[in-house]
Design a protein around this motif. Structure first.
Motif, PDB file in Angstrom:
ATOM      1  N   ASP A   1       0.906  -1.316  -0.253  1.00  0.00           N
ATOM      2  CA  ASP A   1       0.106   0.079   0.037  1.00  0.00           C
ATOM      3  C   ASP A   1       0.876   1.169   0.175  1.00  0.00           C
ATOM      4  O   ASP A   1       0.278   2.389  -0.322  1.00  0.00           O
ATOM      5  N   ASN A   2       2.273   1.219   0.285  1.00  0.00           N
ATOM      6  CA  ASN A   2       2.785   2.351   0.666  1.00  0.00           C
ATOM      7  C   ASN A   2       4.011   2.559  -0.115  1.00  0.00           C
ATOM      8  O   ASN A   2       4.849   3.566  -0.102  1.00  0.00           O
ATOM      9  N   ILE A   3       4.466   1.281  -0.878  1.00  0.00           N
ATOM     10  CA  ILE A   3       5.876   1.603  -1.503  1.00  0.00           C
ATOM     11  C   ILE A   3       6.018   2.761  -2.542  1.00  0.00           C
ATOM     12  O   ILE A   3       6.843   3.204  -3.016  1.00  0.00           O
ATOM     13  N   SER A   4       4.801   2.923  -3.283  1.00  0.00           N
ATOM     14  CA  SER A   4       4.576   3.951  -4.167  1.00  0.00           C
ATOM     15  C   SER A   4       5.192   5.238  -3.654  1.00  0.00           C
ATOM     16  O   SER A   4       5.090   6.183  -4.340  1.00  0.00           O
ATOM     17  N   LYS A   5       4.821   5.438  -2.319  1.00  0.00           N
ATOM     18  CA  LYS A   5       5.203   6.886  -1.782  1.00  0.00           C
ATOM     19  C   LYS A   5       6.434   6.981  -1.649  1.00  0.00           C
ATOM     20  O   LYS A   5       6.869   8.389  -1.216  1.00  0.00           O
ATOM     21  N   VAL A   6       7.629   6.358  -1.771  1.00  0.00           N
ATOM     22  CA  VAL A   6       8.985   6.283  -1.343  1.00  0.00           C
ATOM     23  C   VAL A   6       9.501   7.444  -2.570  1.00  0.00           C
ATOM     24  O   VAL A   6       9.266   6.979  -3.698  1.00  0.00           O
ATOM     25  N   PRO A   7       9.921   8.368  -2.064  1.00  0.00           N
ATOM     26  CA  PRO A   7      10.330   9.542  -3.040  1.00  0.00           C
ATOM     27  C   PRO A   7      11.557   9.151  -3.931  1.00  0.00           C
ATOM     28  O   PRO A   7      11.960   9.553  -5.098  1.00  0.00           O
ATOM     29  N   ASP A   8      12.523   8.568  -3.338  1.00  0.00           N
ATOM     30  CA  ASP A   8      14.000   8.210  -3.708  1.00  0.00           C
ATOM     31  C   ASP A   8      14.065   6.836  -4.446  1.00  0.00           C
ATOM     32  O   ASP A   8      15.274   6.364  -4.466  1.00  0.00           O
ATOM     33  N   LEU A   9      13.099   5.967  -4.771  1.00  0.00           N
ATOM     34  CA  LEU A   9      12.943   4.778  -5.308  1.00  0.00           C
ATOM     35  C   LEU A   9      12.912   4.833  -6.980  1.00  0.00           C
ATOM     36  O   LEU A   9      11.843   5.091  -7.398  1.00  0.00           O
ATOM     37  N   ASP A  10      13.755   3.998  -7.386  1.00  0.00           N
ATOM     38  CA  ASP A  10      13.842   3.855  -8.765  1.00  0.00           C
ATOM     39  C   ASP A  10      12.556   3.212  -9.115  1.00  0.00           C
ATOM     40  O   ASP A  10      12.546   1.882  -8.432  1.00  0.00           O
ATOM     41  N   PRO A  11      11.749   3.225 -10.104  1.00  0.00           N
ATOM     42  CA  PRO A  11      10.525   2.633 -10.492  1.00  0.00           C
ATOM     43  C   PRO A  11      10.803   1.220 -10.676  1.00  0.00           C
ATOM     44  O   PRO A  11       9.994   0.174 -10.183  1.00  0.00           O
ATOM     45  N   SER A  12      12.025   0.707 -11.433  1.00  0.00           N
ATOM     46  CA  SER A  12      12.161  -0.600 -11.728  1.00  0.00           C
ATOM     47  C   SER A  12      12.530  -1.365 -10.292  1.00  0.00           C
ATOM     48  O   SER A  12      11.910  -2.549 -10.158  1.00  0.00           O
ATOM     49  N   LEU A  13      13.140  -0.690  -9.275  1.00  0.00           N
ATOM     50  CA  LEU A  13      13.706  -1.134  -8.100  1.00  0.00           C
ATOM     51  C   LEU A  13      12.420  -1.253  -7.399  1.00  0.00           C
ATOM     52  O   LEU A  13      12.025  -2.562  -6.651  1.00  0.00           O
ATOM     53  N   ARG A  14      11.282  -0.486  -7.557  1.00  0.00           N
ATOM     54  CA  ARG A  14      10.303  -0.396  -6.588  1.00  0.00           C
ATOM     55  C   ARG A  14       9.087  -1.494  -7.060  1.00  0.00           C
ATOM     56  O   ARG A  14       8.702  -2.326  -6.164  1.00  0.00           O
ATOM     57  N   ASP A  15       9.217  -1.600  -8.412  1.00  0.00           N
ATOM     58  CA  ASP A  15       8.385  -2.863  -8.841  1.00  0.00           C
ATOM     59  C   ASP A  15       9.033  -4.250  -8.565  1.00  0.00           C
ATOM     60  O   ASP A  15       8.118  -5.170  -8.216  1.00  0.00           O
ATOM     61  N   ARG A  16      10.254  -4.180  -8.471  1.00  0.00           N
ATOM     62  CA  ARG A  16      10.909  -5.484  -8.191  1.00  0.00           C
ATOM     63  C   ARG A  16      10.603  -5.948  -6.686  1.00  0.00           C
ATOM     64  O   ARG A  16      10.153  -7.055  -6.066  1.00  0.00           O
ATOM     65  N   TRP A  17      10.661  -4.728  -5.672  1.00  0.00           N
ATOM     66  CA  TRP A  17      10.236  -5.223  -4.224  1.00  0.00           C
ATOM     67  C   TRP A  17       9.080  -5.615  -4.162  1.00  0.00           C
ATOM     68  O   TRP A  17       8.619  -6.218  -3.407  1.00  0.00           O
ATOM     69  N   ALA A  18       8.139  -4.619  -4.839  1.00  0.00           N
ATOM     70  CA  ALA A  18       6.699  -5.074  -4.542  1.00  0.00           C
ATOM     71  C   ALA A  18       6.392  -6.546  -4.897  1.00  0.00           C
ATOM     72  O   ALA A  18       5.803  -7.112  -4.587  1.00  0.00           O
ATOM     73  N   ALA A  19       6.869  -6.893  -6.091  1.00  0.00           N
ATOM     74  CA  ALA A  19       6.970  -8.244  -6.714  1.00  0.00           C
ATOM     75  C   ALA A  19       7.412  -9.285  -5.502  1.00  0.00           C
ATOM     76  O   ALA A  19       6.863 -10.468  -5.277  1.00  0.00           O
ATOM     77  N   GLU A  20       8.800  -9.220  -4.881  1.00  0.00           N
ATOM     78  CA  GLU A  20       9.023  -9.821  -3.908  1.00  0.00           C
ATOM     79  C   GLU A  20       8.050  -9.946  -2.663  1.00  0.00           C
ATOM     80  O   GLU A  20       7.745 -10.892  -2.200  1.00  0.00           O
TER      81      GLU A  20
END
Length: 630
Positions: free
Chosen positions: A128-147
């Motif tokens: 619910d909150n990972i998209s709020k992180v300001p300094d997170l690269d989109p590809s890394l965000r997607d990977r973390w969410a997938a994990e």
């Protein structure tokens, strides 16, 4: 406001139930802390690791029921004072599971279990909150969410396997949720399976095919891992425990919703077969392959074969691993499995050799012809408990001139690779050791602790670089615990193919890949030429039995047998028998090799196929129904 206050009071009381906060917690509470956790990449990564931290540690004999809650291993009872052996799993093995305070309670997170509903809640918070992180690269965000989607799916699966139909927690409830919304219901098995599979499919899209930064990320989730666990979920769902199980047809919610579909559906096996092939293709494309020992040491072909087998799971990072658990895995368990091999270091009491395989486990392995010991027409099954003396022809596996029991002769390579026993040979990097376990000998009982109750040792669990120190302690190569490896998916694929269309060339091919690595002939060759039932592999029922035994052998001591017996609905057959070991307190072979009854197990079907939900949880949530028999 007054109603909201009452709501908070009710929730607070629920939190205090049993003096713990380990109930089906779907309402987030620490909102301020949550908001702070997603203010930067570093903080969000900490929360990612929190989601990982709930993973059940499968190499831990204290918390994994697959070690001491079945009959693959047996050990002391009552546990001697000062011995750290766990009692909780053994209580289950001894038929003492209960509803008031269940052992290894993964529903509430108590009595040795982890709070998996809290794990799911934290996964939902992350998503619910990972998209709020300001300094997170989109590809890394997607990977973390997938994990985290994978972890959320895995925690649901772990609960499904242990408890049967469970609630689905797709989203955490808001603070404003009503009391009725909080009291969630169990969902039908098929719905839960589809939810888990949907999460895994979604996760696989943004997961890497392999880990590139091996120094810091080994053990993290990959696409092959997600697809392999998806295959395991669907094979489990297609198996008799969940597919057409009329024993649980009467398990319904209070509103009448039926939680088990009592009609067997072959389409579930088709779906499982497709998932297995998808996982195989993804794994092999990522470089995953059946393990082969390639250390720069000169060993005999027999020893190399043994190391191929042992190190398929106990190498530091086996090439066969699709998903390995790296958080302390393969560490303490080596001490539980390792006997006192070195006669010059018997005073070192830091390793135990107490994780003792049973005689049933020893009898499970094939003969050297690759068929069960009671089917091999060239093997003396009737006289297997009679004494024999090893000759030079046996010396690759047994001590030349040593008297042991017929059961230990002419067995398949996995038997000698996986098990240590009186008269056996134990190869290690620092030498080849003789196991002699009769009273007064090096590996025998010398006190209240530190010995095998059955006379067998789990050699497979000990990495070949384990070194016993002189006075105290040991050094070891810690290995990643194999959550799932390629041989697993091969055999699941063969199983699913057989259930769909019966025996086939493709099913044989994938069984034979595993058998070849184990040094065995093909299924076709072994049964046709050596079995007293030569046509067994040509029928669906016969091949099913072969695949099940092959699976039990290949994954002996890895935590499979406990769950496989349940999904196959064979636990009530296997776990209603006497547990046997050898008479280890005897000094001579005649008396040592007497089958000694250790315990008469009772498995009550259908009750014991699933854990009970604790009475406390049922009181907190009246919408939950108890499993049948509890």
């Amino acid at each position: 406001m007054r109603n909201l206050k009452i709501y908070y009071i009710i929730i607070f009381c629920a939190l205090l139930t049993g003096c713990k906060k380990d109930f089906l917690d779907v309402v987030p509470d620490n909102v301020a802390t949550i908001e702070n956790s997603f203010t930067s990449r570093n903080e969000a990564e900490k929360y990612l690791y929190t989601c990982y931290s709930y993973l059940p540690q499968e190499s831990d004999i204290n918390s994994n029921p697959a070690f001491l809650a079945g009959d693959e291993f047996w050990t002391y009872w009552p546990i001697p004072a000062g011995n750290p052996l766990p009692s909780n799993p053994q209580q289950i093995a001894r038929g003492n599971q209960n509803v008031s305070n269940p052992y290894l309670n993964y529903w509430d997170g108590a009595v040795g279990g982890k709070p998996l509903w809290a794990a799911i809640r934290d996964c939902n918070i992350f998503l619910d909150n990972i998209s709020k992180v300001p300094d997170l690269d989109p590809s890394l965000r997607d990977r973390w969410a997938a994990e985290v989607k994978f972890l959320k799916a895995y925690y649901h699966f772990y609960l499904l396997r242990a408890y049967g139909p469970i609630p689905i927690v797709e989203k955490n409830l808001p603070i404003s949720a009503s009391i009725d919304e909080v009291k969630v219901m169990r969902q039908p098995v098929d719905k839960v399976v589809n939810f888990i599979v949907g999460l895994l499919d979604s996760a696989a899209i943004n997961l890497p095919s392999s880990i590139l930064n091996r120094a810091s990320e080994l053990g993290r989730i990959t696409k092959p891992a997600a697809l392999a666990i998806k295959a395991r979920v669907l094979v489990t769902a297609a198996s008799p425990l969940f597919n057409g199980n009329s024993d649980f047809a009467q398990l319904r919610n209070a509103d009448g919703t039926q939680l088990f579909n009592a009609n067997k559906d072959v389409e579930k096996w088709k779906r499982a077969a497709a998932a297995c092939k998808e996982a195989i293709d993804a794994s092999e494309s990522a470089g995953v392959a059946l393990y082969e020992f390639n250390e720069l040491v000169t060993v005999s072909s027999r020893t190399k074969l043994e190391m191929n087998i042992r190190n398929s799971m106990a190498d530091q990072w086996s090439s066969e691993l699709i998903w390995g658990f790296s958080n302390g895995a393969g560490s303490f368990i080596q001490g539980w499995a390792m006997p006192k091999l070195d006669p010059n270091k018997l005073a070192n009491d830091s390793f135990k050799g107490e994780l003792a395989p049973t005689i049933r486990t020893a009898e499970l392995f094939y003969t050297d012809k690759g068929v069960p010991i009671n089917e091999d027409k060239t093997w003396d099954y009737v006289n297997r408990n009679n004494l024999r003396t090893a000759t030079t022809a046996d010396q690759d596996y047994l001590q030349n001139g040593y008297t042991t029991v017929g059961l230990h002769f002419n067995r398949e390579p996995r038997f000698y690779a996986d098990m240590g026993f009186d008269g056996s040979i134990w190869y290690m990097q620092n030498g080849t050791w003789k196991v002699q376990a009769k009273s007064g000998q090096t590996q025998s009982r010398k006190g209240a602790n530190g010995y095998s109750l059955t006379g067998y040792f789990a050699k497979k669990l000990v990495n070949w670089k384990f070194v016993i120190l002189q006075d105290y302690g040991f050094t070891q190569q810690v290995y990643a615990w194999p959550m799932i490896r390629l041989a697993d998916v091969y055999l699941m694929y063969a199983e699913a193919l057989n259930e769909v269309n019966g025996p086939s060339t493709e099913a044989y091919t994938y069984i034979n890949k595993v058998r070849k690595r184990a040094g065995l002939r093909t299924v076709e060759d072994s049964w046709l030429n050596f079995s007293n039932n030569p046509g067994k592999y040509l029928t669906q029922d016969g091949l099913r039995e072969i695949i099940q035994q092959e699976t039990s052998i290949e994954f002996a001591f890895e935590g499979h047998n406990f769950w496989d017996l349940r999904r196959w609905k064979k636990a009530s057959e296997v776990l209603n028998n006497q547990v046997y070991g050898w008479d280890i307190d005897q000094a001579d072979a005649v008396n040592y090799y007497r089958r000694k009854p250790l315990f008469s197990q009772k498995f009550v079907a259908p009750r014991d196929y699933f854990w009970p939900i604790s009475e406390g949880s049922l009181i907190v949530n009246r919408n939950l129904v108890q499993n049948i028999g509890w």
